[in-house]
Design a protein around this motif. Structure first.
Motif: not given
Length: 319
Positions: A7-8, A32, A34-36, A39, A74-75, A79, A138, A142
């Motif tokens: 889950n980042q 974070g 890293i963009y899912p 989004f 990392q997200f 988000y 989300r 996350c």
């Protein structure tokens, strides 16, 4: 070795031997990058990235080598914001009514609740309404795993030592933005410490960090303008030797706020934060309650606590 979760979330446990471990946890919920894919934002990515506490996890990279645990999302915080209550739902962002309880905070009213609707600069992040299912996803992928990692680590260390010191790590714009509680255009100190007006850690711990940073030559404020939000509130209990404090570092000290690139002072600041981490470790060791280090228990500090995330509905969610 750091442990990547599905889950980042990056959990970096101590890399020292057991005798040199310290009852200290650092967490960076907002660094974070890293963009899912799902989004679905509608602003330029360069503007959206202004919400990041970019590079904060790198500033605290010395934590595992000093015997502490470092946890980093990392997200991106735009988000879903792990430093908000699960009740901090922004109904104005949703296509249909939220099925559970809602406790609107000042943050929600400004459009920066659990899932942000607006940026600090005032722009709308989306050109659409989000579905309830999107927000629930989300939370499940996350938010919940991040809080579980922080909660399990804090509780495991507390069980082992009888005490734990938790540092919630952030960075702040050099000058306040449109949605800032102090109003726009106000320059910030080098560091701001937040202990929710003395409620989340011992006054001695706050004073120690402030004095250490001032000794390095930095300008430090306490609870002005940031007091700390959900992560220090949820896992602190100073009377039970669970101490949490939020540290905000001024972004101008280490990066270009437009390009997000580290500046020439990045390495010196990282070195000063490494010195701070070492000092916090010494403070923690000196303040472990007598007989608090339980040699007879197992040495897994990441034991799982399956208790429910406690929410105090009466607490104001001040930042």
């Amino acid at each position: 070795m750091p442990e990547h979760t599905a889950n980042q979330i990056l959990v970096s446990p101590p890399v020292t031997d057991h005798d040199h471990e310290i009852p200290v946890v650092f967490d960076s919920p907002h660094s974070g990058t890293i963009y899912p894919d799902d989004f679905g934002f509608a602003v330029p990515s360069a503007i959206l990235r202004m919400a990041e506490d970019t590079h904060v996890e790198k500033l605290y990279a010395a934590a595992p080598g000093n015997g502490a645990t470092l946890i980093a999302a990392q997200f991106p915080r735009s988000y879903i914001d792990c430093n908000r209550s699960l009740l901090d739902i922004d109904q104005a962002l949703l296509a249909t009514a939220w099925p559970g309880p809602i406790n609107v905070s000042k943050k929600t009213e400004k459009g920066i609740g659990l899932v942000w609707r607006k940026l600090d600069t005032g722009e709308d992040i989306y050109s659409r309404r989000l579905s309830v299912a999107e927000v629930q996803r989300r939370i499940a992928t996350c938010y919940a795993p991040y809080h579980k990692a922080v909660r399990d680590t804090i509780n495991g260390i507390h069980k082992h030592y009888g005490a734990v010191w938790h540092i919630n790590c952030h960075s702040m714009p050099a000058v306040s933005g449109l949605v800032a509680e102090e109003g726009p255009g106000k320059p910030r100190a080098d560091f701001v410490l937040g202990d929710r007006d003395g409620s989340t850690c011992s006054p001695e711990f706050t004073a120690f960090i402030a004095a250490t940073l001032r000794g390095f030559g930095y300008d430090v404020k306490v609870n002005d303008p940031y007091k700390g939000v959900e992560l220090v509130r949820a896992y602190s209990d100073p009377a039970a030797h669970k101490h949490s404090i939020q540290i905000e570092v001024n972004r101008k000290l280490y990066m270009d706020e437009n390009s997000r690139a580290p500046n020439v002072n990045f390495a010196p600041l990282q070195n000063d934060i490494a010195r701070l981490i070492k000092s916090i470790g010494e403070f923690a060791r000196a303040n472990i309650p007598e007989h608090g280090h339980h040699h007879d228990c197992d040495h897994d500090h990441h034991g799982h606590d399956h208790g429910h995330h406690h929410h105090d509905h009466g607490h104001g969610h001040k930042h």
